[in-house]
Design a protein around this motif. Structure first.
Motif, mmCIF file in Angstrom:
data_model
loop_
_atom_site.group_PDB
_atom_site.id
_atom_site.type_symbol
_atom_site.label_atom_id
_atom_site.label_comp_id
_atom_site.label_asym_id
_atom_site.label_seq_id
_atom_site.Cartn_x
_atom_site.Cartn_y
_atom_site.Cartn_z
ATOM 1 N N VAL A 1 5.507 -8.160 -1.962
ATOM 2 C CA VAL A 1 5.633 -9.154 -0.891
ATOM 3 C C VAL A 1 7.098 -9.545 -0.724
ATOM 4 O O VAL A 1 7.584 -9.744 0.393
ATOM 5 C CB VAL A 1 4.797 -10.424 -1.182
ATOM 6 C CG1 VAL A 1 4.920 -11.431 -0.043
ATOM 7 C CG2 VAL A 1 3.340 -10.064 -1.391
ATOM 8 N N TRP B 1 -2.142 -3.851 -2.071
ATOM 9 C CA TRP B 1 -3.611 -3.939 -2.050
ATOM 10 C C TRP B 1 -4.204 -3.297 -3.290
ATOM 11 O O TRP B 1 -5.158 -3.807 -3.874
ATOM 12 C CB TRP B 1 -4.189 -3.303 -0.777
ATOM 13 C CG TRP B 1 -3.824 -4.046 0.471
ATOM 14 C CD1 TRP B 1 -3.204 -3.537 1.573
ATOM 15 C CD2 TRP B 1 -4.045 -5.434 0.755
ATOM 16 N NE1 TRP B 1 -3.017 -4.514 2.526
ATOM 17 C CE2 TRP B 1 -3.520 -5.689 2.056
ATOM 18 C CE3 TRP B 1 -4.617 -6.501 0.056
ATOM 19 C CZ2 TRP B 1 -3.562 -6.955 2.658
ATOM 20 C CZ3 TRP B 1 -4.659 -7.748 0.650
ATOM 21 C CH2 TRP B 1 -4.140 -7.975 1.926
ATOM 22 N N PRO C 1 2.191 -6.065 4.346
ATOM 23 C CA PRO C 1 1.499 -5.718 3.102
ATOM 24 C C PRO C 1 1.475 -4.209 2.885
ATOM 25 O O PRO C 1 1.170 -3.452 3.806
ATOM 26 C CB PRO C 1 0.090 -6.264 3.310
ATOM 27 C CG PRO C 1 0.041 -6.900 4.649
ATOM 28 C CD PRO C 1 1.377 -6.854 5.268
ATOM 29 N N LEU D 1 0.361 -14.416 1.671
ATOM 30 C CA LEU D 1 0.065 -13.390 0.659
ATOM 31 C C LEU D 1 0.457 -13.863 -0.736
ATOM 32 O O LEU D 1 -0.243 -13.597 -1.717
ATOM 33 C CB LEU D 1 0.806 -12.096 0.989
ATOM 34 C CG LEU D 1 0.121 -11.178 2.003
ATOM 35 C CD1 LEU D 1 1.025 -9.993 2.330
ATOM 36 C CD2 LEU D 1 -1.218 -10.689 1.454
#
Ligand SMILES: Nc1ncnc2c1ncn2[C@@H]1O[C@H](COP(=O)(O)OP(=O)(O)O)[C@@H](O)[C@H]1O
Ligand SMILES: [Mg+2]
Lengths: 245, 239
Positions: free
Chosen positions: A208, A219, A214, A132
């Motif tokens: 993160v 997002w 997540p 990520l």
């Protein structure tokens, strides 16, 4: 847009980059050296190192790709290649996406090396996954590319182009929450910070750092940065004129 | 349809100055037409207008039956800019392959164009390391590849040695023989004799649009340089 033309353009831009060995070496080595510097600066404060190094993994690609792209695009404009390209079947989006994807790939390599060093050599610790972190770094790099493509339209010379770095990148770095957390800023500063895309990229990285999985915020933040990329590309497309005076 | 380019009352302003003053001309298909005139007379501006990258004030330009700059023309028209416009940080071959790919031609076509401009031996050399003349030939290779229907060449032979210049002109005629229309500019009159038609331009206005033979005859001299001078003087007297 055409897949053939876009593909040829990506290959062409990567070839140009690969012919410039020193630039490739610097793209890879400089972030690593800066991480090392941070590591030794915060030798006895691993928590502080974790916080700053994580953000830096996202900031390096943004700043570096912004600079590289501004100069590359300025060269297209001043060397006559842009004028020539626009007399060929190449579409404006082929060129803009070509830069975005080519330098995005370069940034992926850069971010992977930097992240590998940060995690293995410098013991960076994040709750969430390395993948990520790299994803966010690449999206940031593409944001730098998109802003660079746009800003190059306002520079006539390379001297002017590099001056856009302090104008575009530095305020975003100062206000992104790294130096003063955003909720502790004066209201008006926070308001400015709220409209700067890097703030969201940094928030995503901090998510993160703090959460194993997540989060929705992550997002959403990535979506916002992605939206900014699209807006910057549309603005950049508007600066590409087939006909000039 | 016999004309490749039809220019009607073309007016172009650059900066605050009027550069082309209502220019009208017609260029037949399959010919080599020379656009000759002193530096600053408006040759580049006219060529930019023909390939559709110049903002024009008024007038019309039809190219191969379409308005100049129309999208379908982009794969039919090859344009050589006056200053070489190739990537200095790529090799000659990489440049040619990229411009070939943009128009849908393969690597072999690119290779042929590189050989045609006499750069086969320098194909894997970086453009940045080429001499000035070689660099403009690299740029030329990217314009002629695929034998476009119309070639607009802005001073392609400047700075080339005489032997190469001769070869390039032969190639232009070869291409024209196969049906390509060529509009080629030059500021040196000794190249005028190599063209089938001449457009003589001065200060943004045409002073002759004819075959070299007819230009010689109307000026009453065999020397095209002298003919150009006489035509200018004759025009100044009537003006
Ligand atoms: N970008 C520009 N802005 C303003 N004036 C220009 C520009 N480019 C060319 N000119 C002027 O237009 C005139 C014609 O230029 P050009 O078409 O380049 O002539 P040529 O190609 O015959 O040498 C010249 O007087 C030149 O100074
Ligand atoms: Mg010129």
């Amino acid at each position: 847009m055409s897949a053939r033309i876009l593909g040829a353009t990506i290959v062409r831009i990567l070839r140009q980059l690969l012919h410039d060995r020193r630039t490739v070496a610097m793209l890879i080595v400089v972030p690593a050296l800066l991480l090392a510097l941070l590591y030794f600066m915060y030798d006895d404060q691993p928590m502080v190192f974790d916080r700053i190094a994580l953000v830096m993994l996202g900031v390096f690609p943004f700043v570096i790709m912004f600079l590289v792209t501004s100069i590359a695009m300025l060269r297209e404009r001043t060397s006559g290649t842009l004028e020539r390209l626009l007399t060929t079947p190449l579409g404006k989006l082929d060129l803009l996406f070509g830069y975005g994807i080519a330098f995005g790939l370069a940034a992926a390599v850069q971010a992977s090396v930097a992240a590998a060093l940060a995690y293995w050599l410098f013991d960076l610790d994040t709750a969430g996954s390395t993948g990520l972190v790299i994803l966010i770094a690449v999206v940031n790099a593409v944001l730098g590319v998109a802003l660079g493509l746009f800003c190059s339209a306002f520079a006539r010379t390379e001297f002017q182009a590099v001056q856009f770095m302090p104008v575009v990148a530095v305020p975003q770095i100062l206000l992104c929450g790294l130096f003063v957390s955003r909720d502790q800023m004066a209201g008006w500063l926070e308001a400015i910070s709220d409209v700067l895309p890097l703030s969201y990229a940094v928030e995503a990285l901090q998510e993160v750092g703090a959460h194993a999985d997540p989060t929705a915020t992550l997002w959403r933040d990535l979506g916002i940065v992605g939206g900014c990329v699209v807006v910057a590309l549309v603005l950049a497309a508007a600066t590409l004129r087939r006909r000039t005076a | 349809m016999t004309s490749a380019i039809e220019v009607q009352d073309l007016v172009v302003e650059r900066g605050k100055r009027r550069v082309l003053h209502g220019l009208t001309c017609m260029i037949p298909r399959g010919s080599v037409t020379g656009l000759l005139g002193p530096s600053g007379s408006g040759k580049t501006t006219l060529m930019r207008a023909v390939v559709g990258v110049q903002v024009v004030r008024s007038g019309s330009i039809m190219v191969l039956g379409e308005p100049a700059g129309a999208a379908p023309l982009r794969r039919k028209v090859g344009y050589l800019t006056q200053a070489p416009s190739v990537y200095a940080d790529l090799t000659v071959r990489e440049n040619a392959r990229y411009f070939a790919a943009l128009s849908g031609y393969d690597a072999a076509t690119a290779e042929r164009a590189v050989a045609d401009v006499g750069l086969a031996d320098a194909a894997s050399q970086l453009v940045a390391t080429l001499s000035g003349g070689q660099r403009s030939r690299a740029s030329l290779a990217c314009a002629i590849l695929g034998e476009p229907e119309l070639l607009v060449l802005d001073e392609p032979t400047v700075g080339q040695d005489p032997v190469l210049r001769d070869e390039l002109w032969k190639q232009f005629h070869d291409l024209a023989g196969k049906g390509t229309t060529i509009l080629v500019s030059s500021h040196v009159m000794d190249e005028a004799g190599r063209c089938e038609r001449l457009l003589l331009i001065r200060e943004g206005a045409l002073i002759a649009d004819d075959t070299p033979a007819a230009v010689r005859e109307s000026a009453g001299t065999d020397d095209l340089d002298e003919a150009f001078l006489r035509l200018i003087r004759a025009q100044e007297v009537t003006a």
